[in-house]
Design an enzyme around this catalytic site. Sequence first.
Site, short mmCIF file in Angstrom:
data_model
loop_
_atom_site.label_atom_id
_atom_site.label_comp_id
_atom_site.label_asym_id
_atom_site.label_seq_id
_atom_site.Cartn_x
_atom_site.Cartn_y
_atom_site.Cartn_z
N CYS A 26 21.68 53.98 10.69
CA CYS A 26 21.83 52.52 10.79
C CYS A 26 21.30 52.02 12.13
O CYS A 26 21.06 52.78 13.07
CB CYS A 26 23.31 52.13 10.70
SG CYS A 26 24.17 52.69 9.22
N ASP A 430 -3.13 30.90 40.22
CA ASP A 430 -3.27 29.89 39.16
C ASP A 430 -2.85 28.51 39.67
O ASP A 430 -1.85 28.38 40.39
CB ASP A 430 -2.39 30.29 37.97
CG ASP A 430 -2.47 29.30 36.83
OD1 ASP A 430 -3.45 29.37 36.07
OD2 ASP A 430 -1.56 28.47 36.71
#
Length: 480
Positions: A26, A430
């Site tokens: 599981c 940037d």
Amino acid sequence: MRAVQSKDARFDGWFFTAVLTTRIYCRPSCPVVPPKVENMRFYPSAAAAQQAGFRACKRCRPDASPGSPEWNDRADLVARAMRLIADGVVDTDGVPGLATQLGYSVRQVQRQLVAELGAGPLAIARAQRAQTARLLIETTSMPMADIAFAAGFTSVRAFNDTVREVFALSPSELRARSKGQAAAVTGMISLRLPFRQPLNPDNLFGHLVATGVPGVEEWRDGWYRRTLRLPHGHGVVALRPMPDHIACQLSLSDQRDLAIAISRCRRMLDLDADPVAVDDLLRADPVLRPLVDKAPGRRVPHTVDGAEFAVRAVLGQQVSTAAARTHAGRLVLAHGEPITDPAGGLTHLFPTMQALAATDPETLAFPKARRTTFMTLVETLAAGEIDLGAGADWNRARDQLAALPGIGPWTVESIAMRALGDPDAFVASDLGIKYAARDLGLPEAPKALAEHARAWRPWRAYAVQYLWATGDHAINRLPA
């Protein structure tokens, strides 16, 4: 064990639990009452649990959990191998092809994967084929024989045996449980892409749409759509953010590309990230804490094709977003491969590097220096001298890009962030980052800002998303 007892979904995909008495494995968040500790075993991968003789739980469907965030956060051999396996390399080129791309021997790759994941590349690829088969069984009405080969199995018998072994149901029984979701009549496969909460879709889809290349990408009726160049043909994908998953609709010219298409879409949307770990670290900086608290779960928008993004990064040097889209659109019309899109306005695949390398530089509406940069890049990529694919060595690719004329730190880090998927890439120079730093009282000079950002490692690419979000730009908004 605490993760299992608390059913913490954050750990789904990190590891798998298996129960000796039922022979079922599981995900940690399975709603079933956990068994006694002495009856539990833990495995680092679904493939390892399957190799140990456990079958997938029918309730929590561990095969459909998000992937481990480790494979996109690391740049070592195992992580690179896992990215390549997800990209279908074992199915198309075998384990020798995987080893060649990694630059190691087959024995070394096998040994390291088994040591960390409890399973070798063939077993991991087999687990992926089983999941692809289940998707096709449950979401289409394709004949089972066609599904077997579409999922990558070499025979119908291998397909039947694997499905029974992994899911404890025959292919026909799996289809009977799918409640009539088949959609093969239209050629469209609909599925849900899971992720770890939280997920903020604004910058993720906003960035993809605002920078989208006409003909290759579009926003239509609440869906981000784009064309895909795939190993066996092409495809069109439509993606839409939902509260607990990403809705995905895929139309493929060859169903064998399904697993690869899903993998590339997940990578583009950064769906295997661990946002809690990222946000917890970034919150430690008092400047970032309000930004994270305001809109947690930002992802880094990546790409489905590293070489494509590298070209687009060069086209975007020192120009506006609109101008970059225009330049890219012209290249697509001139050199892209036309496709038919009955559902929308997509017209082409992005050009191959070989097609772009044949471009006459005089036809490019760029300054001479930019033309030189563009042609050098596409020729280098066409020759295979730089690897920007799923299994790329991030540092080596950075060094190779930086050695090309006209490619500076901004371009290198943009490619590292969006194409290579390095979670620590940082575009300190940037313009949008500079404005954000100014408004937030952070150092504006790239060197000083990079020094301050050392505290954000290894998640500086995510810090970039939060800094960009301070500006009023379309990349930060989910389109209406």
